[in-house]
Design an enzyme around this catalytic site. Sequence first.
Site, short mmCIF file in Angstrom:
data_model
loop_
_atom_site.label_atom_id
_atom_site.label_comp_id
_atom_site.label_asym_id
_atom_site.label_seq_id
_atom_site.Cartn_x
_atom_site.Cartn_y
_atom_site.Cartn_z
CG HIS A 437 -50.13 95.16 -73.23
ND1 HIS A 437 -50.18 93.94 -73.86
CD2 HIS A 437 -48.81 95.46 -73.13
CE1 HIS A 437 -48.95 93.51 -74.10
NE2 HIS A 437 -48.10 94.42 -73.65
CG ASP A 643 -60.59 94.72 -72.74
OD1 ASP A 643 -59.39 94.91 -72.45
OD2 ASP A 643 -61.25 93.75 -72.31
C1 GDG Z 1 -54.63 93.47 -70.96
C2 GDG Z 1 -55.59 94.43 -71.65
C3 GDG Z 1 -55.27 93.14 -73.76
C4 GDG Z 1 -58.91 84.34 -67.93
N1 GDG Z 1 -59.36 83.56 -66.95
C5 GDG Z 1 -58.33 82.83 -66.57
C6 GDG Z 1 -57.24 83.16 -67.33
N2 GDG Z 1 -57.63 84.08 -68.16
C7 GDG Z 1 -56.78 84.65 -69.19
C8 GDG Z 1 -57.49 84.64 -70.49
C9 GDG Z 1 -56.77 85.71 -71.26
C10 GDG Z 1 -56.28 86.64 -70.16
O1 GDG Z 1 -56.49 85.99 -68.93
C11 GDG Z 1 -57.08 87.93 -70.13
O2 GDG Z 1 -56.66 88.73 -71.18
P1 GDG Z 1 -57.52 89.96 -71.68
O3 GDG Z 1 -56.95 90.40 -72.97
O4 GDG Z 1 -58.93 89.52 -71.81
O5 GDG Z 1 -57.49 91.08 -70.56
P2 GDG Z 1 -56.42 91.83 -69.57
O6 GDG Z 1 -55.94 90.92 -68.52
O7 GDG Z 1 -57.13 93.02 -69.08
O8 GDG Z 1 -55.18 92.26 -70.50
C12 GDG Z 1 -56.29 93.69 -72.78
C13 GDG Z 1 -54.22 92.33 -73.04
O9 GDG Z 1 -53.63 93.08 -71.96
C14 GDG Z 1 -53.09 91.91 -73.98
O10 GDG Z 1 -52.50 93.01 -74.58
O11 GDG Z 1 -55.93 92.29 -74.67
O12 GDG Z 1 -57.15 94.59 -73.46
O13 GDG Z 1 -56.53 94.96 -70.72
O14 GDG Z 1 -55.66 85.19 -71.93
O15 GDG Z 1 -57.40 83.33 -71.02
N3 GDG Z 1 -56.03 82.59 -67.19
C15 GDG Z 1 -55.93 81.63 -66.24
N4 GDG Z 1 -56.96 81.25 -65.45
C16 GDG Z 1 -58.19 81.81 -65.60
O16 GDG Z 1 -59.13 81.47 -64.89
N5 GDG Z 1 -54.73 81.03 -66.08
#
Ligand code: GDG
Length: 736
Positions: A437, A643
Amino acid sequence: MARHTPLAILTDLDGTLIPFSPHPDQTRVPAELSALLQSLALRSGIQVAVVSGRPREALDRFFPASPAVWLVAEHGGWRRADGAWTEALPGESRDLDGLQADLERLVARVPGSLVERKTWALALHFRMVAPADRGAFLVEASEILEAWLRTHEGFERLEGAAVLEVRAARIRKSLAVPWLREKAGAGARLIVLGDDVTDEDMFGAVGTHDEAIRVGPAVGRATRARWTLGGPEEAIAFLRWIDAARHEGPTPAPVHVPRPIARDGRREAGPAAPHRLLAISNRLPDLRAPTEPGETRKKNVGGLVSALEPVLTARNGLWLGWSGRTDAGGPAAGPGFDDSAAPALAWIDLSRDLHRRYYNGFSNGALWPLFHTFPARVAFHDEDWEAYVRVNDLFAEAARSLVPEDTPIWIHDYHLLLLGAALRRRGHRGPVGLFLHIPFPGPDLFRMIPWSDRILEDLLACDLLGFHTPNDVANVLQCAGSLSPAKVGDDAILHRGHRTRVRAFPIGIIPEGFQEAPDPDVADEAAALIRSIGTSELILGIDRLDYTKGIPERLEAFARLLVLFPEWRGKVAFVQISVPSRADVPEYKQQRNRIEAAVGRINGEFGEAHWTPVRYLYRSYNRNQLAQFYRAARVGMVTPLRDGMNLVAKEYVAAQTAANPGVLLLSRFAGAAVELRDALLTNPWHIDGMARDLDRALRMPLPERLERHAKLAAIVRRTTALTWAEDFVGALEACR
Ligand code: GDG
């Protein structure tokens, strides 16, 4: 064994010695059962203890005149020996008042829900909540629980049938095992009986001279018990036989003897169909199936869960992960298992030390920064690496005990890079794939890892390696080509006669989830924040609080905007939501301080009596609230320094209103930039440039916004979380 002295019997009550009643208050302990337990204790000289999740008062009521029968209440927290109750862990925190108050406020709004206070635990019952309201209720309840748990170490969350429970993590039924052994005296052997998942803790704590018996029909789940009896009737007949065996001359023929459980991973042969896919990730989904028949969990879960659930469910799949526990003393005889969930879940415990070294240490202190191109933040320690190897082995052992050797296995992420090889060493023959990821680095960075050869070698034991972008694919091919003797093609690596396919599978979201109308139950807070901004243009940042996300740099760019383009002063508001993450890792604490200092500085420097430039929220919101923030934001500023993909970028696009969409200002260093080419791309390392791009985003005319948004939205709709998971599993199944 029935004639061994000293002998002790530790037995659960509900479901083990008496059948479940429709309502717990209707349970009665039959007089014959009380008499039998007394006879075992007084006549046969066996130390008998009944252990239950029920409170002390209930057990006192069940066994009023049986001081010889010892009692253990509240899952091991209270014990009654010789008539008096004592605490198993005196001084264990009961500090649940704050959580109770929060939950009572929630319960007051949701008919049918109920908070039950126990000594070290709080149970939130929702069996009587209308099914249509449960999803929203659980989302809210979970947020309250999770927020509280983050600041209350030592408590854990459990999920039962229509009940969520928070309890002191050290309190568990297994505490009764050494207690009873000690009370029974030197050389004691124990017979332990139980029927459900909480009893597995006891089974895991028995010694080599003890025996654990799981009572109830076979359910096809893994158990740590060695024997099984069909139900309470058989269990009682067995206890009667022990009672008789200690007195009558020749041992009488037993009516029901415990049957051995097949040794294959201590998994009972049950009616369940075989699992045709096993997913393995460090953590399990947050919400463990609070399901009733017909109930769906879609509302409660995060991105990966929504993505995996359909592919797993379609294959009767199973999901294995770390239990989230570090206090059970480490891995027990076999994995825990819950097949009432859909998908079924299995888990292993890790000791605190092992987890710290494997997770905070090697995974997040070495691999995470290095793979995100932050070599200066990397710390390599031999003990961390050893723990990482060990945990990968533990996952492999658990996996082998759970599924047949030809089952396809899907491994997730950087915590488990050695797992493919560990599975092969244990004879797994089915297809094994790993999806990373996060980004995969090029050879210059990768070979900084002292154990890079081993990692590469073990990765190549997989049949399929999946990444978010073609750049990651190119990097892994280059690493294999330059750092190992493997032969490298465009989409495969040939090593020791084995072919590993390598492909990009860009992950998506479930766009509909971000297009829902505001949920009246949770809308107020988001709406209030949006209202408080007034007519200012909203610039929004949402991330886990992580140094890869470029939050300080984003704040600096905003400050720079106010210097370079002072006309925006008083007309824009920057809202940064930082979701707490890995808060016990020092680097993350520092990052939090850095961000908070920057917010204070910017507000101090630019703020005016009627205008606060930056609103900073260190907390999480639920999906429905996030969607409202996204929709209200004129600019979605998604500017990670690096990322893997970044789902926030896609969520922002999905949430926009098609007639008047906002602008996605996206870092070139997010995997998402490969697909979302029509976003306004920016370089987060260049503060002045980012400030100018922000100005351009704020000024972008409607026709340009419409055109860009239409293209972005088409991509977000086309490659979703579901297509991603199906693509990967399809490719995996095609491997062998
Ligand atoms: C890893 C990789 C890759 C955000 N604020 C809240 C909340 N979120 C959710 C978002 C989004 C998720 O968290 C964050 O996903 P990301 O993709 O931006 O980042 P990582 O956590 O670092 O994820 C990344 C991912 O894996 C998938 O393969 O895209 O590059 O680093 O869905 O909506 N969720 C809740 N409350 C919040 O305040 N419940």
